[in-house]
Design a protein around this motif. Structure first.
Motif, PDB file in Angstrom:
ATOM      1  N   ARG A 312      47.647  -6.371  32.443  1.00  0.00           N
ATOM      2  CA  ARG A 312      48.187  -7.634  31.939  1.00  0.00           C
ATOM      3  C   ARG A 312      47.327  -8.821  32.394  1.00  0.00           C
ATOM      4  N   ARG A 313      46.872  -8.771  33.641  1.00  0.00           N
ATOM      5  CA  ARG A 313      46.002  -9.845  34.127  1.00  0.00           C
ATOM      6  C   ARG A 313      44.698  -9.882  33.345  1.00  0.00           C
ATOM      7  N   GLU A 314      44.146  -8.699  33.064  1.00  0.00           N
ATOM      8  CA  GLU A 314      42.908  -8.650  32.295  1.00  0.00           C
ATOM      9  C   GLU A 314      43.124  -9.196  30.884  1.00  0.00           C
ATOM     10  N   ARG A 315      44.249  -8.808  30.254  1.00  0.00           N
ATOM     11  CA  ARG A 315      44.542  -9.334  28.916  1.00  0.00           C
ATOM     12  C   ARG A 315      44.738 -10.843  28.962  1.00  0.00           C
ATOM     13  N   LEU A 316      45.411 -11.328  30.019  1.00  0.00           N
ATOM     14  CA  LEU A 316      45.614 -12.770  30.148  1.00  0.00           C
ATOM     15  C   LEU A 316      44.273 -13.487  30.287  1.00  0.00           C
ATOM     16  N   ALA A 317      43.349 -12.875  31.048  1.00  0.00           N
ATOM     17  CA  ALA A 317      42.028 -13.486  31.181  1.00  0.00           C
ATOM     18  C   ALA A 317      41.307 -13.533  29.842  1.00  0.00           C
ATOM     19  N   ASP A 323      41.236 -18.634  24.099  1.00  0.00           N
ATOM     20  CA  ASP A 323      41.773 -19.976  23.848  1.00  0.00           C
ATOM     21  C   ASP A 323      40.707 -21.032  24.105  1.00  0.00           C
ATOM     22  N   ARG A 324      39.922 -20.837  25.174  1.00  0.00           N
ATOM     23  CA  ARG A 324      38.861 -21.801  25.461  1.00  0.00           C
ATOM     24  C   ARG A 324      37.827 -21.829  24.335  1.00  0.00           C
ATOM     25  N   ILE A 325      37.432 -20.638  23.869  1.00  0.00           N
ATOM     26  CA  ILE A 325      36.457 -20.588  22.776  1.00  0.00           C
ATOM     27  C   ILE A 325      37.028 -21.236  21.524  1.00  0.00           C
ATOM     28  N   ALA A 326      38.318 -20.933  21.235  1.00  0.00           N
ATOM     29  CA  ALA A 326      38.941 -21.517  20.045  1.00  0.00           C
ATOM     30  C   ALA A 326      38.994 -23.037  20.147  1.00  0.00           C
TER      31      ALA A 326
END
Length: 519
Positions: A312-317, A323-326
């Motif tokens: 889950r932490r990896e998916r959140l990262a 989101d940053r790229i978007a």
């Protein structure tokens, strides 16, 4: 250890003058006899006796339960004697002593028929007790060593499972790792993982079974089962025989005998159940095995929770990075493209006033079209970045992107996708399903064509039918070369919700398929 016990029983017969001697070692967990050594009997006599006594009946049972020596002149007159099986040598004089280690009975040493016809004496009893103490120490040391080795194997297995789960396995692989390792450690015929269902029962989702998994995956324990109530309450369930236990209701229960069902829970949360059934006729699980398996299940459950948290932490990262790229794409690229487009539109308006600038006006118009198309594709890319990578898309836009991504993997080139209008809010579910079916067919056709290097997909939710009704239009174009088996004109099937039309081109040209439906 067997050689040591054989020497003990032979020495006991020789030192006491007994014609026959037998030494039985109790199996852990009151599971009959683990060893049975004899002296004075031929192999033929022993074979005629058949199965040795189980250690819990008759005089042998009395030795176990009373934990005291028994000396008889005529054992046939004792009411505790069970009689002799067919082929058993006739015996009268009897001397039996328990194999004791720190007040725990490990087995029995019995002597019969003293040579010369006399009864066994107190000296004989003393010798038998000394030899029984020697045998008890050998058995106790062997049991302690085996328990230590068994505990070591379970600890190593739990550590290996934890290491494997924390190195990046998927959820399905993690469950299989737990089931496989537990099956090997428990010497079970199968290792299965059950997880709670929406209806309140439990279903087998993973199974490790060398003899075959037929009928295991998908088997459920119905809500209300006595076994299920214990498991949901976090209590382990131990079964002596799965096939005959009234608490078991699954259709595969007849295939198994002794079984353990251990809840996988951590932090008060039930993840599932680890079941370890043995074949019918196999020995039941010992108390030590039950304890070690229960501890293994607790550690495995904790490892599963930690592995899930890490994933889950990896998916959140990944989500945060997307989101940053978007945001960067939206704030920098799209805004710059809009600014460039506005400057071109201003230049186009000025050039339109001068007929001499007609060529410039047309060039600027084409540049504006390319900019608008680029903005649409960047927006599509931003939307794709915002979707969870592992979850199935729920919106129509996401499903279209999923279909085109699958076609891109087959083609080697990602199709260009353009959306016009509020496609997620304006297109009804029924129409969306037909559109997706038509899109899948069109993409499949495109992948079959040779030399396809470009595929364009357009979904327009602002289209209109000839009669003025609002509609949605799907258009798929590609530049592939049609096969000989293909026709020059593609015609989509009328689904009853909309109409499909196709326009074919000469081989080597582009092919466009259009599908539209009223909203």
């Amino acid at each position: 250890m067997r050689a040591t016990l054989q020497r003990v029983v032979e020495n006991a017969a020789a030192l006491t003058g007994a014609r026959y001697a037998a030494l039985g070692v109790l199996a852990p967990g009151d599971n009959g006899l683990a060893e049975f050594c004899t002296a004075g009997m031929t192999e033929a006599e022993r074979a005629r006796i058949g199965q040795p006594p189980d250690g819990h009946r008759g005089l042998l049972g009395a030795l176990v339960h009373e934990a005291a020596p028994i000396r008889l002149t005529d054992l046939t007159a004792d009411p505790r004697a069970c009689g002799f099986p067919p082929g058993h040598p006739r015996m009268r004089g009897f001397l039996g002593v328990p194999l004791l280690v720190q007040d725990e009975v490990y087995g029995t040493l019995s002597l019969t028929e003293k040579r010369g016809g006399g009864p066994f004496t107190a000296e004989d009893e003393q010798v038998a007790r000394l030899l029984a103490a020697q045998a008890g120490l050998a058995i106790g040391n062997a049991r302690l060593y085996e328990t230590a080795r068994q505990r070591e194997r379970w600890i190593e297995g739990a550590a290996a499972v934890t290491t494997a789960l924390l190195t990046g396995e998927t959820a399905a692989d993690a469950l299989m790792t737990v089931a496989e390792r537990a099956r090997v450690l428990a010497d079970a015929s199968a290792g299965v993982i059950l997880q709670p269902t929406d209806e309140g029962g439990m279903e087998i989702v993973t199974a490790s079974a060398p003899d075959g998994r037929e009928g295991l995956i998908g088997t459920t324990i119905a809500p209300g089962s006595a076994v299920l109530e214990q498991l949901l309450g976090g209590e382990p369930v131990f079964l002596e025989d799965s096939a005959t236990d009234a608490r078991m209701t699954t259709p595969v229960r007849h295939r198994f005998g002794p079984s353990m069902m251990l809840p996988l829970q951590a932090g008060g949360r039930l993840i599932g159940t680890l079941a370890l059934p043995r074949r019918r006729g196999d020995p039941p699980y010992s108390p030590a095995e039950k304890l070690l398996a229960t501890q293994f299940a607790s550690q495995a459950a904790l490892a599963l929770v930690l592995a899930d948290a890490r994933q889950r932490r990896e998916r959140l990262a990944v989500f945060e990075d997307r989101d940053r790229i978007a945001r960067d794409l939206h704030d920098l690229v799209v805004q710059r493209l809009f600014a460039t487009g506005m400057m071109l539109e201003s230049t186009q308006r000025r050039a339109a006033a001068d007929e001499r600038e007609a060529g410039v006006h047309a060039t600027i118009g084409r540049a504006l079209d390319e900019l608008r198309s680029t903005v649409q594709e960047v927006r599509t890319a931003i939307f794709a970045l915002q979707q969870p990578p592992a979850d199935a898309p729920t919106s129509f836009r996401g499903k279209v992107l999923r279909e085109t991504a699958g076609a891109g993997a087959a083609l080697g080139v990602r199709p260009s996708v353009r959306f016009t209008g509020p496609v997620d809010t304006r297109i009804p579910d029924a129409v969306a399903e037909h559109l997706l079916t038509a899109l899948e067919d069109a993409l499949t056709t495109a992948t079959r064509r040779a030399g396809t290097t470009r595929v364009e997909v357009t979904v327009d939710a602002t289209a209109s039918l000839p009669d003025g009704r609002p509609a949605v239009r799907l258009k798929v174009s590609d530049n592939g070369i049609e096969n000989a088996a293909d026709t020059d004109t593609d015609t989509a099937t009328d689904t009853g919700t909309g109409t499909g039309t196709g326009t074919g081109a000469d081989r080597g040209g582009s092919t466009t398929t259009t599908w539209q439906s009223p909203l």
